[in-house]
Design a protein around this motif. Structure first.
Motif, PDB file in Angstrom:
ATOM      1  N   SER A 120       1.171  -0.808   0.264  1.00  0.00           N
ATOM      2  CA  SER A 120      -0.421  -0.123   0.064  1.00  0.00           C
ATOM      3  C   SER A 120       1.215   0.946  -0.181  1.00  0.00           C
ATOM      4  N   GLU A 121       2.735   1.022   0.990  1.00  0.00           N
ATOM      5  CA  GLU A 121       2.612   1.937  -0.154  1.00  0.00           C
ATOM      6  C   GLU A 121       3.478   2.613  -1.070  1.00  0.00           C
ATOM      7  N   TRP A 122       3.853   1.872  -2.436  1.00  0.00           N
ATOM      8  CA  TRP A 122       3.954   1.876  -3.423  1.00  0.00           C
ATOM      9  C   TRP A 122       2.395   3.216  -4.120  1.00  0.00           C
ATOM     10  N   LEU A 123       3.080   4.589  -4.129  1.00  0.00           N
ATOM     11  CA  LEU A 123       1.766   5.225  -4.693  1.00  0.00           C
ATOM     12  C   LEU A 123       1.931   5.488  -6.364  1.00  0.00           C
ATOM     13  N   ALA A 124       3.060   4.503  -6.806  1.00  0.00           N
ATOM     14  CA  ALA A 124       3.532   5.290  -8.517  1.00  0.00           C
ATOM     15  C   ALA A 124       2.841   4.455  -8.828  1.00  0.00           C
ATOM     16  N   LYS A 125       2.452   4.334  -9.982  1.00  0.00           N
ATOM     17  CA  LYS A 125       1.577   3.887 -11.390  1.00  0.00           C
ATOM     18  C   LYS A 125       2.965   3.704 -12.402  1.00  0.00           C
ATOM     19  N   TRP A 126       2.296   2.231 -12.344  1.00  0.00           N
ATOM     20  CA  TRP A 126       3.449   2.224 -13.989  1.00  0.00           C
ATOM     21  C   TRP A 126       3.203   2.794 -15.475  1.00  0.00           C
ATOM     22  N   ILE A 127       4.101   3.388 -15.386  1.00  0.00           N
ATOM     23  CA  ILE A 127       3.955   4.260 -17.031  1.00  0.00           C
ATOM     24  C   ILE A 127       5.110   2.917 -18.192  1.00  0.00           C
ATOM     25  N   GLY A 128       4.655   4.195 -19.734  1.00  0.00           N
ATOM     26  CA  GLY A 128       4.835   3.676 -20.700  1.00  0.00           C
ATOM     27  C   GLY A 128       4.314   3.769 -21.506  1.00  0.00           C
ATOM     28  N   ASP A 129       4.546   3.017 -22.950  1.00  0.00           N
ATOM     29  CA  ASP A 129       3.715   4.031 -24.059  1.00  0.00           C
ATOM     30  C   ASP A 129       2.867   2.353 -24.310  1.00  0.00           C
ATOM     31  N   THR A 130       1.698   2.988 -25.630  1.00  0.00           N
ATOM     32  CA  THR A 130       0.843   2.734 -25.557  1.00  0.00           C
ATOM     33  C   THR A 130       0.455   1.265 -25.314  1.00  0.00           C
ATOM     34  N   ALA A 131      -0.093   0.623 -25.341  1.00  0.00           N
ATOM     35  CA  ALA A 131       0.090  -1.288 -24.562  1.00  0.00           C
ATOM     36  C   ALA A 131      -0.338  -1.753 -26.410  1.00  0.00           C
ATOM     37  N   VAL A 132       0.774  -2.397 -26.246  1.00  0.00           N
ATOM     38  CA  VAL A 132       0.649  -3.370 -27.321  1.00  0.00           C
ATOM     39  C   VAL A 132      -0.185  -4.404 -27.424  1.00  0.00           C
ATOM     40  N   GLY A 133      -0.685  -4.966 -28.312  1.00  0.00           N
ATOM     41  CA  GLY A 133      -2.266  -6.010 -28.920  1.00  0.00           C
ATOM     42  C   GLY A 133      -0.822  -7.455 -29.029  1.00  0.00           C
ATOM     43  N   THR A 134      -1.883  -7.803 -29.192  1.00  0.00           N
ATOM     44  CA  THR A 134      -1.457  -9.487 -29.766  1.00  0.00           C
ATOM     45  C   THR A 134      -0.219  -9.149 -30.819  1.00  0.00           C
ATOM     46  N   ILE A 135       0.536 -10.017 -30.656  1.00  0.00           N
ATOM     47  CA  ILE A 135       2.131  -9.994 -31.742  1.00  0.00           C
ATOM     48  C   ILE A 135       1.868 -10.968 -32.907  1.00  0.00           C
ATOM     49  N   GLN A 136       1.862 -10.163 -34.665  1.00  0.00           N
ATOM     50  CA  GLN A 136       2.444 -11.454 -35.132  1.00  0.00           C
ATOM     51  C   GLN A 136       3.434 -12.080 -35.354  1.00  0.00           C
ATOM     52  N   GLU A 137       3.618 -13.092 -35.728  1.00  0.00           N
ATOM     53  CA  GLU A 137       4.214 -14.284 -35.523  1.00  0.00           C
ATOM     54  C   GLU A 137       5.556 -13.676 -35.834  1.00  0.00           C
ATOM     55  N   GLN A 138       5.196 -13.050 -37.383  1.00  0.00           N
ATOM     56  CA  GLN A 138       6.876 -12.368 -38.234  1.00  0.00           C
ATOM     57  C   GLN A 138       7.397 -10.957 -37.173  1.00  0.00           C
ATOM     58  N   ASP A 139       6.171 -10.548 -35.996  1.00  0.00           N
ATOM     59  CA  ASP A 139       6.320  -9.260 -36.033  1.00  0.00           C
ATOM     60  C   ASP A 139       7.365  -9.714 -35.137  1.00  0.00           C
ATOM     61  N   LYS A 140       7.683 -10.068 -34.411  1.00  0.00           N
ATOM     62  CA  LYS A 140       8.026 -10.735 -32.614  1.00  0.00           C
ATOM     63  C   LYS A 140       9.342 -10.080 -32.570  1.00  0.00           C
ATOM     64  N   HIS A 141       9.995 -10.825 -33.802  1.00  0.00           N
ATOM     65  CA  HIS A 141      11.720 -10.181 -33.908  1.00  0.00           C
ATOM     66  C   HIS A 141      11.671  -8.562 -34.001  1.00  0.00           C
ATOM     67  N   ILE A 142      11.046  -8.092 -34.208  1.00  0.00           N
ATOM     68  CA  ILE A 142      11.012  -6.104 -34.643  1.00  0.00           C
ATOM     69  C   ILE A 142      11.270  -6.237 -32.782  1.00  0.00           C
ATOM     70  N   ILE A 143      12.510  -5.237 -33.279  1.00  0.00           N
ATOM     71  CA  ILE A 143      12.565  -4.290 -31.914  1.00  0.00           C
ATOM     72  C   ILE A 143      12.276  -3.073 -31.521  1.00  0.00           C
ATOM     73  N   PRO A 144      11.110  -2.727 -30.489  1.00  0.00           N
ATOM     74  CA  PRO A 144      10.789  -1.289 -30.669  1.00  0.00           C
ATOM     75  C   PRO A 144      12.130   0.003 -30.123  1.00  0.00           C
ATOM     76  N   VAL A 145      11.698   1.125 -31.109  1.00  0.00           N
ATOM     77  CA  VAL A 145      12.689   1.462 -30.012  1.00  0.00           C
ATOM     78  C   VAL A 145      12.874   2.131 -28.840  1.00  0.00           C
ATOM     79  N   SER A 146      13.625   2.588 -28.135  1.00  0.00           N
ATOM     80  CA  SER A 146      13.783   2.534 -26.735  1.00  0.00           C
ATOM     81  C   SER A 146      12.643   4.278 -26.123  1.00  0.00           C
ATOM     82  N   PRO A 147      12.273   4.058 -25.293  1.00  0.00           N
ATOM     83  CA  PRO A 147      11.343   5.719 -24.891  1.00  0.00           C
ATOM     84  C   PRO A 147      12.022   5.797 -24.389  1.00  0.00           C
ATOM     85  N   LEU A 148      11.907   7.457 -24.294  1.00  0.00           N
ATOM     86  CA  LEU A 148      12.257   7.767 -22.912  1.00  0.00           C
ATOM     87  C   LEU A 148      11.057   8.610 -21.953  1.00  0.00           C
ATOM     88  N   LEU A 149      11.574   8.758 -21.128  1.00  0.00           N
ATOM     89  CA  LEU A 149      10.218   9.410 -19.398  1.00  0.00           C
ATOM     90  C   LEU A 149      10.555  10.631 -19.559  1.00  0.00           C
TER      91      LEU A 149
END
Ligand code: BGC
Length: 927
Positions: free
Chosen positions: A140-169
């Protein structure tokens, strides 16, 4: 002479412990630690354990009592600020002392000190104070929320190797009052680095390190007081794939997303002001994200691609214009347990400078680091070539002097730097690591000098605990290679290798190497964390994984691998005297043994649902046409049942230590029953173990499976098998160190020396003669004139057969823990001068302090110098039945020598703490 690389590793040596002042007690108190760590920040054990060491230059010094004080302020304001005053506790214990004061609170810093009474009840002064701080103790002492990019849905088999750019926050915030202390707690699904006002917080790398993310994630704590400034501040984070979303070894082709695809960051900063007020800064909707960071790709296997053209100057400083950045996506809850990281962080532990550079082809140069290592390089160029620079890493050069990469399988190990407009290049990656000795750099427009490259050795920063040197420089090289291999394979877990697309915590390898590992380094905090990974990987039926953390639930049960869940905690107990570990692991150990028993009611271990690799690499790497013992491979039923008996016995031992009488009776009789079945089924009346292999004898003898009346016979068969193979080794990874141990145990030290000093295939020195600077997966991974072993499995940084280090420490120096008084309270010292050695010297920094042993042969005499820390005892075993002198006179009359027993061709001396110099005549053993 000690080679430079080894000397540098020595810089991480355990803090020298003789600095504190001695008083009337002639004892000084040093190395105060909390949960095995020096002044840890943010731990989450409600009642942490404290330890210290005692040093004295006098003999026979010990502790008869201690007193601990814990305070919440550094001024020791009594009584308000004192949380625990243990009072005078009559005890010799200096470690695993559990805090018993008022409840500890999240985020608070605590100071502690200790004083002791010596054997004559004289009190010492107080130690210099040490501190620790608590992490976030309640969910209960964790007040922070998890943050990141828009959630990725289902990944197609052929896209599983594509590494996305690393975001800055990023986020900005104000500090309006004088800061007393600021602590940042952070973690990620992925790997993160966090910055405050343009500076990286801490020096750890690859945080949050690898755990079983489906159940558990570690958070890291940083003291960021010095990074904050009055008025406006900025906090920023970079977030990459790491183990969470990145490619990992699985039962299929390595692929991304083994735990998930949605990389997330979580941070909570507590700022305490001088006026007693406080602020909390957390990750939430107020943060912004840029999807156009300069790290275009980052993969542990593949490497990092950094495009400087996407660099955003000042992005983690206040005042940066982030209007074109987007709002972050927040996740309120991610169902994973958050634990404080309490293992030493992965970081750059050493720098190496290349020893050579040559032009490979156009604009391409190869640097030789002179040492196979794990980590990355820093590239420094005094100009900007204006082209993409590729940095490829490999462990070996091919026969045509190009970079050899076939043994990396699909791991590209390539960092790419795309320059922007900067006048010169200064680049090192941060979100990957490689196993390499050679670095091939292409895209340079001028011939580089050696200074262009600096090797950064990346590893879990556990302290080095030992040194060892002998008169045989090749053995010294072997010792050094073992240490490098251990360093190269500690990235939050004990890996099999750091280079190919595998890098898993294979438990069989870790198990056979664990004693060597614990000699080499202080593994207490590291293993404590990893045992949890093992437990997290256990199935509800009780099956232990073959590697931990487990990925994809595919590898279980392998005898010798799964058994590590029992064996390593037991060895841990012997080395560190830590019962808490046994307690924590106990239930898992029972469930595992019960599972194996359940599947194998006849006690021959043949049924398993998972894998059985047998005595891995046994015979596989041996051209054994002339060998009578079926390529030396111990039959699998013998191998597996031997482990069953051994693990059941260790569980019985653990039950006894924990005072569980009923369980002890049960598992002890199970172990006895398995031993009986083993003897009945696999050992004939002549003491021949089924298969008649070196490996089979080594296991049966080491695990105490040979009935007493057949031990001598079995031992002579073992010796015969070694002779029949012309004094060469035919064992696999599980039996090599055991073979060496048993040879010495049985009194065949000269045979053991012959094997360890041999340079004929297969042997340790054979690989060294082929150029090894680390331990190889195969004895003949590379052979001059012949080339490489098959690339599918040919790592040049694999510690398993480096387990011979255990024999080296335990026999050349002769330092061992005493099973009946674990944790080096009583120290067995049984040096075995032998082979070509004229002298040997070394030390081991045990949990009770530094143990030093050296011996030297000269003028038909051997001199042994021994030093054991205050508050310990030693059982020194010398190879003589004739007179032993100490200093100027007979040893029996020396102060501190409590008893001298001459028996079985040896002289045993019981010693009190202190430094001694013994002398015996060579060849004085009539045993
Ligand atoms: C690893 C070994 C491991 C084994 C299991 C290999 O690929 O590198 O060290 O123990 O698999 O058989």
């Amino acid at each position: 002479m000690r080679n430079t690389a080894c000397f540098l590793l020595g810089l991480l040596y355990w803090p020298f412990s003789g600095m504190a002042q001695q008083d009337a007690t002639e004892l000084s108190i040093t190395n105060l630690r909390c949960e095995y760590l020096v002044s840890p920040i943010g731990i989450d054990v409600a009642t942490p354990r404290l330890s210290w060491e005692l040093v004295s230059d006098k003999r026979g010094k010990s502790q008869s009592a201690y007193q601990i004080m814990v305070s919440e302020d550094s001024l020791w304001t009594e009584p308000r600020g004192i949380l625990w005053n243990s009072g005078r506790v009559r005890s010799a214990a200096t470690n695993q002392i559990t805090y018993r004061g008022k409840p500890l609170q999240s985020g608070k810093r605590y100071y502690w000190k200790v004083r002791v009474w010596d054997e004559a009840a004289r009190a010492s002064g107080w130690s210099a104070p040490e501190k620790w701080s608590m992490g976030i103790l309640k969910k209960s002492e964790w007040l922070a929320k998890w943050i990141g990019d828009t959630a990725v849905g289902t990944i197609q088999e052929q896209d599983k190797h594509i590494i996305p750019v690393s975001p800055l926050l990023r986020k900005e915030f104000d500090v309006r009052r004088k800061i007393q202390r600021a602590t940042l707690y952070a973690t990620a699904l992925g790997i993160y680095e966090v910055y405050i006002n343009g500076k990286k917080a801490g020096d750890r790398c690859l945080a949050p390190e690898w755990t079983n993310y489906s159940t558990r994630l570690q958070y890291q704590s940083y003291d960021v007081t010095a990074l904050l400034q009055p008025s406006r501040n900025a906090i920023g984070a970079m977030l990459t794939d790491g183990w969470y979303a990145g490619e990992l070894f699985t039962h299929q082709e390595p692929q991304r997303g083994n735990y998930g695809y949605n990389r997330r960051f979580l941070a909570q900063m507590h700022i305490e002001y001088a006026d007693g007020s406080s602020d909390t800064i957390v990750t939430d909707e107020s943060w912004k994200i840029s999807r156009e960071g300069p790290v275009r790709e980052a993969s542990l296997f593949g490497g990092e691609t950094y495009d400087a053209r996407y660099g955003q100057d000042g992005w983690c400083r206040p005042g940066f214009d982030d209007r074109c950045w987007s709002a972050v996506t927040t996740d309120l809850s991610i169902p994973v347990l958050l634990n404080a990281q309490m293992n030493e962080p992965v970081k750059v532990v050493q720098e190496l400078h290349p020893v050579a550079v040559f032009r490979s082809h156009k604009n391409t140069y190869i640097f030789d680091m002179g040492q196979n290592m794990a980590g990355w390089i820093r590239l420094s160029l005094s100009y900007n070539p204006g082209f993409k620079i590729s940095i490829r890493h490999g462990e070996m050069l091919d026969l045509d002097s190009t970079l050899y990469t076939r043994n990396l399988r699909s791991a590209l190990q390539t960092d790419v730097y795309i320059p922007g407009k900067e006048p010169r290049i200064a680049y090192e990656p941060r979100f990957t690591y490689h196993g390499f000795r050679y670095v091939e750099i292409s895209g340079l427009t001028r011939p580089p000098d050696l200074n262009a490259v600096t090797g950064k050795v990346l590893a879990s920063s556990s302290a080095i605990a030992s040194r060892m040197e002998t008169s045989n420089s090749l053995l010294n090289k072997l010792w050094n290679n073992i240490l490098w291999t251990q360093r190269g394979n500690m990235h939050s877990i004990p890996e099999d290798c750091p280079q190919r697309d595998e890098r898993c915590g294979w438990m069989g390898d870790a198990q056979v190497f664990c004693q060597t590992a614990m000699y080499n380094m202080d593994m207490a905090a590291f293993y404590t964390k990893w045992f949890r990974d093992i437990r997290d990987g256990q199935t509800p039926e009780g099956r232990f994984p073959n590697y931990a953390p487990q990925v994809g639930m595919a590898f279980y049960d392998a005898p010798g691998w799964a058994d590590a869940g029992v064996i390593i905690p037991w060895k841990f107990y012997l080395n560190y005297g830590d019962k808490t570990i046994l307690q924590e692991q106990y239930d898992a150990m029972c469930r595992f043994i019960d599972w194996v028993h359940d599947r194998n009611p006849g006690l021959i271990r043949v049924n398993s649902v998972g894998q059985n690799y047998g005595d891995w690499l046994n015979g596989n790497s041996i051209e054994a046409t002339d060998y009578p013992g079926e390529n030396g491979e111990v039959p699998k039923d013998v191998y597996s049942t031997a482990y069953f008996a051994y693990s059941a016995q260790l569980l019985a031992n653990a039950s006894k230590v924990l005072g569980k009488a009923k369980e002890y009776k049960h598992y002890d009789s199970l172990a006895r029953a398995i031993r009986n079945v083993f003897a009945r089924e696999f050992i004939n009346s002549e003491g021949v173990v089924k298969g008649n292999t070196q490996a089979g004898y080594a296991m049966a003898l080491e695990f105490n499976l040979v009935p007493q009346n057949l031990r001598k016979k079995a031992a002579s068969h073992l010796l015969n098998q070694i002779k029949a193979y012309d004094y060469r080794i035919s064992t696999g990874i599980h039996t090599t160190a055991r073979l060496m141990n048993q040879l010495s145990e049985l009194g065949f030290d000269e045979t053991a020396y012959k094997l360890v000093e041999s340079d004929r295939f297969p042997s340790w020195l054979y690989s060294i003669k082929q150029g090894a600077t680390t331990i190889w997966e195969r004895w003949d991974g590379y052979v001059k004139g012949r080339g490489f072993q098959s690339p599918g499995m040919n790592s040049f940084n694999h510690y398993a057969i480096g387990s011979v280090g255990e024999w080296m420490y335990g026999n050349i120096l002769g330092i061992r823990s005493d099973g009946s008084d674990p944790g080096y309270r009583n120290i067995i010292i049984s040096p075995k001068p032998g082979g070509s050695l004229l002298w040997a010297r070394g030390s081991y920094h045990s949990i009770n302090g530094a143990i030093e042993v050296s011996w030297k042969r000269a003028d038909q005499h051997i001199t042994f110098e021994v030093e054991i820390p205050a508050n310990t005892r030693a059982t020194l075993i010398l190879p003589t039945t004739e007179q032993v002198t100490e200093g100027e006179g007979p040893a029996g009359r020396s102060a501190g020598v409590k008893k001298v027993i001459v028996k079985d061709g040896k002289t045993t001396l019981l010693l009190q703490s202190g430094r001694y110099s013994f002398q015996i005549k060579e060849g004085g053993s009539q045993g």
